[in-house]
Write a protein that holds these residues in place. Structure first.
Motif, PDB file in Angstrom:
ATOM      1  N   SER A 131      46.491  11.954  67.930  1.00  0.00           N
ATOM      2  CA  SER A 131      45.552  11.126  68.957  1.00  0.00           C
ATOM      3  C   SER A 131      46.182  12.212  70.108  1.00  0.00           C
ATOM      4  O   SER A 131      46.359  12.758  70.399  1.00  0.00           O
ATOM      5  N   GLY A 132      45.054  11.006  71.113  1.00  0.00           N
ATOM      6  CA  GLY A 132      45.210  11.624  72.785  1.00  0.00           C
ATOM      7  C   GLY A 132      43.912  11.758  73.330  1.00  0.00           C
ATOM      8  O   GLY A 132      42.212  11.660  72.394  1.00  0.00           O
ATOM      9  N   LYS A 133      43.331  10.981  74.412  1.00  0.00           N
ATOM     10  CA  LYS A 133      42.659  11.382  74.974  1.00  0.00           C
ATOM     11  C   LYS A 133      42.417  12.425  74.961  1.00  0.00           C
ATOM     12  O   LYS A 133      43.259  13.275  76.100  1.00  0.00           O
ATOM     13  N   VAL A 134      40.736  13.350  75.796  1.00  0.00           N
ATOM     14  CA  VAL A 134      40.757  14.056  76.270  1.00  0.00           C
ATOM     15  C   VAL A 134      39.135  14.181  76.617  1.00  0.00           C
ATOM     16  O   VAL A 134      38.459  14.323  76.216  1.00  0.00           O
ATOM     17  N   ASN A 135      39.054  14.925  77.596  1.00  0.00           N
ATOM     18  CA  ASN A 135      37.810  15.455  77.934  1.00  0.00           C
ATOM     19  C   ASN A 135      36.793  16.855  77.950  1.00  0.00           C
ATOM     20  O   ASN A 135      37.885  18.034  78.292  1.00  0.00           O
ATOM     21  N   ILE A 136      35.935  16.681  77.059  1.00  0.00           N
ATOM     22  CA  ILE A 136      35.709  18.487  76.641  1.00  0.00           C
ATOM     23  C   ILE A 136      34.589  18.446  77.271  1.00  0.00           C
ATOM     24  O   ILE A 136      33.645  17.470  77.590  1.00  0.00           O
ATOM     25  N   TYR A 137      34.096  20.176  78.245  1.00  0.00           N
ATOM     26  CA  TYR A 137      33.072  20.085  79.054  1.00  0.00           C
ATOM     27  C   TYR A 137      32.470  20.987  78.666  1.00  0.00           C
ATOM     28  O   TYR A 137      32.412  22.038  77.750  1.00  0.00           O
ATOM     29  N   LEU A 138      30.968  20.955  77.879  1.00  0.00           N
ATOM     30  CA  LEU A 138      30.356  21.579  76.830  1.00  0.00           C
ATOM     31  C   LEU A 138      29.104  22.434  78.371  1.00  0.00           C
ATOM     32  O   LEU A 138      28.520  21.874  78.776  1.00  0.00           O
ATOM     33  N   GLN A 153      45.537   6.917  83.417  1.00  0.00           N
ATOM     34  CA  GLN A 153      44.699   7.001  82.641  1.00  0.00           C
ATOM     35  C   GLN A 153      44.657   8.110  81.069  1.00  0.00           C
ATOM     36  O   GLN A 153      44.394   7.342  79.781  1.00  0.00           O
ATOM     37  N   GLN A 154      46.084   7.839  80.960  1.00  0.00           N
ATOM     38  CA  GLN A 154      46.963   8.950  79.522  1.00  0.00           C
ATOM     39  C   GLN A 154      45.887   9.654  78.991  1.00  0.00           C
ATOM     40  O   GLN A 154      45.714  10.291  78.639  1.00  0.00           O
ATOM     41  N   LEU A 155      44.880  10.869  80.175  1.00  0.00           N
ATOM     42  CA  LEU A 155      44.394  11.861  80.170  1.00  0.00           C
ATOM     43  C   LEU A 155      44.690  13.271  80.873  1.00  0.00           C
ATOM     44  O   LEU A 155      44.723  13.222  82.015  1.00  0.00           O
ATOM     45  N   TYR A 156      45.391  14.026  79.844  1.00  0.00           N
ATOM     46  CA  TYR A 156      46.106  15.361  80.218  1.00  0.00           C
ATOM     47  C   TYR A 156      45.809  16.093  80.251  1.00  0.00           C
ATOM     48  O   TYR A 156      45.726  17.539  80.578  1.00  0.00           O
ATOM     49  N   PHE A 157      44.329  16.366  78.528  1.00  0.00           N
ATOM     50  CA  PHE A 157      43.545  17.406  78.742  1.00  0.00           C
ATOM     51  C   PHE A 157      42.287  17.793  78.593  1.00  0.00           C
ATOM     52  O   PHE A 157      41.449  17.187  78.879  1.00  0.00           O
ATOM     53  N   GLN A 158      41.947  18.990  79.188  1.00  0.00           N
ATOM     54  CA  GLN A 158      40.452  19.652  79.403  1.00  0.00           C
ATOM     55  C   GLN A 158      40.458  21.009  78.531  1.00  0.00           C
ATOM     56  O   GLN A 158      41.331  21.323  78.435  1.00  0.00           O
ATOM     57  N   GLY A 159      39.057  20.190  77.679  1.00  0.00           N
ATOM     58  CA  GLY A 159      38.844  22.423  77.596  1.00  0.00           C
ATOM     59  C   GLY A 159      37.515  22.605  77.716  1.00  0.00           C
ATOM     60  O   GLY A 159      36.444  21.362  77.515  1.00  0.00           O
ATOM     61  N   PHE A 160      37.060  23.704  77.945  1.00  0.00           N
ATOM     62  CA  PHE A 160      35.741  24.164  78.185  1.00  0.00           C
ATOM     63  C   PHE A 160      34.923  25.015  76.838  1.00  0.00           C
ATOM     64  O   PHE A 160      35.966  25.949  76.971  1.00  0.00           O
ATOM     65  N   TYR A 161      33.853  24.521  76.284  1.00  0.00           N
ATOM     66  CA  TYR A 161      33.657  25.482  75.518  1.00  0.00           C
ATOM     67  C   TYR A 161      32.394  25.805  75.717  1.00  0.00           C
ATOM     68  O   TYR A 161      31.379  24.325  76.760  1.00  0.00           O
ATOM     69  N   ALA A 162      31.859  26.680  74.895  1.00  0.00           N
ATOM     70  CA  ALA A 162      29.753  27.118  74.508  1.00  0.00           C
ATOM     71  C   ALA A 162      29.179  26.321  73.818  1.00  0.00           C
ATOM     72  O   ALA A 162      30.361  25.815  72.404  1.00  0.00           O
ATOM     73  N   TYR A 163      27.854  26.568  73.538  1.00  0.00           N
ATOM     74  CA  TYR A 163      27.365  25.528  72.561  1.00  0.00           C
ATOM     75  C   TYR A 163      27.823  26.388  71.033  1.00  0.00           C
ATOM     76  O   TYR A 163      27.979  26.048  70.009  1.00  0.00           O
ATOM     77  N   LYS A 164      27.784  27.873  71.529  1.00  0.00           N
ATOM     78  CA  LYS A 164      28.348  28.257  69.919  1.00  0.00           C
ATOM     79  C   LYS A 164      29.810  28.499  69.355  1.00  0.00           C
ATOM     80  O   LYS A 164      29.877  28.428  68.668  1.00  0.00           O
ATOM     81  N   ASP A 165      31.044  27.740  70.528  1.00  0.00           N
ATOM     82  CA  ASP A 165      32.318  27.742  69.996  1.00  0.00           C
ATOM     83  C   ASP A 165      32.123  26.103  69.017  1.00  0.00           C
ATOM     84  O   ASP A 165      33.167  25.468  68.517  1.00  0.00           O
ATOM     85  N   ILE A 166      30.708  25.575  68.964  1.00  0.00           N
ATOM     86  CA  ILE A 166      31.135  23.930  68.119  1.00  0.00           C
ATOM     87  C   ILE A 166      31.127  24.529  66.232  1.00  0.00           C
ATOM     88  O   ILE A 166      30.563  24.955  66.203  1.00  0.00           O
ATOM     89  N   LEU A 167      32.277  23.893  65.918  1.00  0.00           N
ATOM     90  CA  LEU A 167      32.636  24.194  64.506  1.00  0.00           C
ATOM     91  C   LEU A 167      31.831  23.152  63.858  1.00  0.00           C
ATOM     92  O   LEU A 167      31.412  24.473  62.286  1.00  0.00           O
ATOM     93  N   LYS A 168      31.986  22.764  63.756  1.00  0.00           N
ATOM     94  CA  LYS A 168      31.174  21.623  62.996  1.00  0.00           C
ATOM     95  C   LYS A 168      31.398  20.254  63.668  1.00  0.00           C
ATOM     96  O   LYS A 168      31.861  19.863  64.498  1.00  0.00           O
ATOM     97  N   THR A 169      30.334  19.340  63.677  1.00  0.00           N
ATOM     98  CA  THR A 169      29.866  18.129  63.796  1.00  0.00           C
ATOM     99  C   THR A 169      29.812  17.010  62.309  1.00  0.00           C
ATOM    100  O   THR A 169      28.650  17.688  61.864  1.00  0.00           O
ATOM    101  N   GLU A 170      30.503  16.076  62.918  1.00  0.00           N
ATOM    102  CA  GLU A 170      30.278  14.772  61.993  1.00  0.00           C
ATOM    103  C   GLU A 170      29.145  14.039  62.482  1.00  0.00           C
ATOM    104  O   GLU A 170      29.810  12.903  63.437  1.00  0.00           O
ATOM    105  N   THR A 171      28.336  12.894  62.558  1.00  0.00           N
ATOM    106  CA  THR A 171      27.450  12.070  62.291  1.00  0.00           C
ATOM    107  C   THR A 171      27.903  10.662  61.807  1.00  0.00           C
ATOM    108  O   THR A 171      27.176  10.390  61.172  1.00  0.00           O
ATOM    109  N   ASP A 172      28.664   9.975  62.857  1.00  0.00           N
ATOM    110  CA  ASP A 172      29.376   8.190  61.895  1.00  0.00           C
ATOM    111  C   ASP A 172      27.825   7.676  62.083  1.00  0.00           C
ATOM    112  O   ASP A 172      27.624   7.265  62.795  1.00  0.00           O
TER     113      ASP A 172
END
Length: 676
Positions: free
Chosen positions: A135-142, A184-203
């Motif tokens: 669990s937990g909130k994160v900010n992902i920068y693409l 806001q209970q937000l402690y982590f972030q990640g920086f990724y390129a488009y090619k780093d996405i391993l899998k996407t699932e649309t709800d």
């Protein structure tokens, strides 16, 4: 004898509860076991005292002390319960063993300068082939890419584990984003390129409110073509502020009307007014409850639709309490209702105590409740138009008593024209919100582009007015930084003089105002004297640009090459400009050896320089990697990679320079470097 003061019983309960929150958030909070024991003892003592029939003052104070102590312990316990680090499933506990993370988008991506911000919630992590719940909130920068996939709220994405702890930029007097995010209970972030996405699932089955919100956003965008008007309407109606241009933010902040583009009590009141206007045909007293129950349901639905910002929740709770008072035919004490509202909100989410929107919202209401009537009564006009105009001006003046110190402390500027601009801002906000609501309602069946064009014209005229007042604001008031002690002193001075001039013309209040003013001026004198002796070097964390400043006394020298974005440079320097208010900023030439204290520094931009030993060697991103020449020619004690580097290149250079036994500091990875 009653337990607490009859007129304002919620205030001491609120104060004790807030004390518990602050105890937990301090650096060395007491152990939770002792807090729970104290809480149990306090309520046990209060219950025993409640059965004691004697109404002596000693029993009353004994019972009150136990109750308030229990409220303090409850505040501590609920804050601990809401702390993400107390949850064993929190992703922060499992980063070391996680290979991949699985996150779900909480909202649509927000476009930034070089990236897309994806607000996400962690649903799990992979260790090998095994999936574990997290669990937990994160900010992902693409990072932006031409073939970036369409990611919408509800999409689940699997990424390699590259999360890092959120850090401040380290720039002098800059906004403390790490602390803001932590509340806001937000402690982590990640920086990724488009090619780093391993899998996407649309709800396909998104929550109903989220689907409705997305549909309403599409209706507004299709009927309002102008980008500026569209961004303001989305911010004002649906709390979508990512599209607002920086110039709009700065102009609205400089004139003190930034509240109109943030969902607040004013917007809820406008929405409530329109709902009650549509239900005005329910005039019979027997059906009065239907009108208010319907209004309550619609108001809370709208608050949930806007992602429940604290200022809107405050307005919703206060309206609910007012409705209850009307139904029960009991007199409402405004200050007690305000304190009860704050208590209920902090009971729901203790970390809202540190939310700037909530602080400004409550300070605004506190100012209105305490100073509006006395200020309005200072002048009386028989003419109805002049009387209404004066009431609006009196409201603007009253609001500033409590709000001004907070605005100066957080935004480092004094809104000189706020009293003049607030009245047209209120009218503009009402028109734009009413028009936007009409577009959202009628947009289901017909095109409303004509109304969108009308709102665009009104927005253009209003923004011209705002930019005019922002441009004529003195520069010294646009960079008016104060510390927390000065903010408390300024609040005391404003309250003393406001109370003396409008409520209580006594010698005590006059002396309090004079004494407070003298102490505040003395405080500013010592601060200015300390600035006169300063001598420091700052290498800014500047988002891909080189920006270095040397400060000596009241003079500032800046190195910012032509490739840097001027607006970004001004934005980064603004919080610290009180260092050099007395003189303009002067250019700091590259390849020049400059000194401060007993040390030397060099900003390296050329390849052919005479050998000279330096303490600090500052390297921009465009300089070729040549550690052997740097060691033989400059022999620096510290190599600084400035803010022009990318994160990946900075990591690569740090590893390489460590192999050459250099002491290395990366501004991008470690924050701004301040050497005093």
């Amino acid at each position: 004898m009653v337990l607490l003061k009859p007129t304002l019983p919620a205030i001491p309960i609120l104060v004790s509860y807030i004390t518990g929150i602050l105890l937990y958030t301090c650096r060395t909070p007491p152990r939770q076991e002792w807090v729970h024991i104290l809480c149990a003892v306090a309520f046990l003592g209060a219950c025993l005292a409640a059965f004691y029939r004697a109404l002596s003052p000693s029993v009353y104070y004994f019972r009150t002390a136990f109750l308030l102590t229990g409220c303090c312990c409850i505040g501590y316990s609920i804050t601990a319960y809401r702390d993400a680090w107390q949850d064993p499933r929190f992703i922060g506990h499992h980063l070391a063993q996680a290979d991949r993370i699985r996150v779900r988008l909480e909202d649509d991506p927000a476009e930034k300068q070089k990236t897309y911000l994806l607000p996400c919630r962690v649903t799990g992590y992979y260790k090998g082939d095994s999936l574990y719940t997290a669990s937990g909130k994160v900010n992902i920068y693409l990072y932006k890419h031409d073939s970036i996939p369409l990611l919408r709220a509800g999409t689940t994405v699997t990424l390699p584990q590259q999360l890092v702890r959120i850090q401040n930029s380290g720039n002098p007097h800059a906004f403390d984003f790490a602390r803001y995010a932590a509340y806001q209970q937000l402690y982590f972030q990640g920086f990724y390129a488009y090619k780093d996405i391993l899998k996407t699932e649309t709800d396909q089955q998104l929550p109903a409110l989220l689907r409705w919100r997305t549909h309403l956003t599409d209706i507004l965008r299709s009927n309002i073509k102008d980008h500026t008007t569209q961004s303001v309407v989305l911010a004002m109606l649906l709390n979508e502020r990512a599209l607002l241009h920086d110039d709009i933010w700065k102009a609205y902040a400089a004139t003190g009307i930034v509240h109109i583009i943030s969902i607040s009590g004013m917007h809820i009141q406008v929405f409530l007014f329109m709902v009650l206007f549509l239900l005005r045909w329910l005039k019979h007293p027997r059906y009065k409850w239907i009108k208010y129950v319907t209004a309550l349901v619609l108001v809370w639905t709208y608050i949930l639709l806007t992602n429940s910002p604290p200022s809107a929740v405050r307005a919703g709770i206060m309206f609910s309490l007012t409705s209850i008072a009307l139904f029960t035919e009991k007199e409402e004490a405004p200050l007690n209702s305000l304190a009860a509202t704050a208590f209920l909100m902090l009971l729901l989410q203790p970390y809202w105590l540190f939310n700037l929107g909530m602080q400004l919202s409550f300070l605004c209401m506190l100012s209105i409740f305490t100073f509006y009537q006395p200020i309005r009564n200072l002048i009386f006009f028989r003419n109805r138009v002049l009387r209404s105009l004066w009431e609006g001006i009196a409201l603007s003046i009253a609001v500033q008593v409590w709000v001004t110190p907070a605005v100066i402390y957080y935004f480092h500027q004094f809104p000189l024209w706020v009293v003049l601009v607030n009245l047209p801002a209120g009218i503009y906000s009402f028109i734009l919100m009413a028009g936007g609501l009409v577009i959202m309602a009628a947009g289901y069946w017909t095109e409303m582009a004509w109304l969108g064009n009308l709102l665009t014209g009104i927005t253009t005229l209003f923004n011209k007015l705002v930019f005019f007042f922002a441009d004529v604001t003195p520069r010294s008031l646009s960079h008016f930084a104060i510390d927390s002690i000065s903010a408390v002193l300024l609040t005391f001075v404003l309250l003393s003089w406001a109370r003396y001039l409008s409520i209580c013309r006594t010698r005590t209040m006059l002396l309090a105002g004079i004494a407070g003013s003298c102490i505040l001026m003395l405080d500013q004198y010592f601060i200015t004297a300390g600035q006169a002796d300063q001598d420091k070097l700052v290498v800014y964390r500047s988002n891909g640009y080189s920006l270095t400043q040397k400060v000596q006394g009241f003079q500032g020298y800046v190195y910012a090459p032509d490739t840097a974005d001027a607006a970004t440079g001004r934005l980064l320097l603004a919080p610290g400009l009180h260092w050099s208010l007395q003189h303009p900023l002067l250019p700091l030439e590259p390849n020049t050896l400059f000194r401060w204290k007993d040390r030397t520094a060099l900003i390296l931009t050329a390849t052919h320089l005479r050998p000279q030993a330096v303490d600090i060697l500052i390297i921009p991103e465009h300089v070729a990697f040549d550690p052997d020449r740097w060691a033989s020619q400059f022999n620096p004690r510290l190599v600084v990679l400035d803010g022009s580097f990318t994160r990946r290149k900075s990591k690569k250079w740090v590893e390489a320079l460590n192999n050459y036994n250099f002491a290395v500091y990366s501004v991008v990875l470690q924050g701004a470097l301040v050497l005093e």
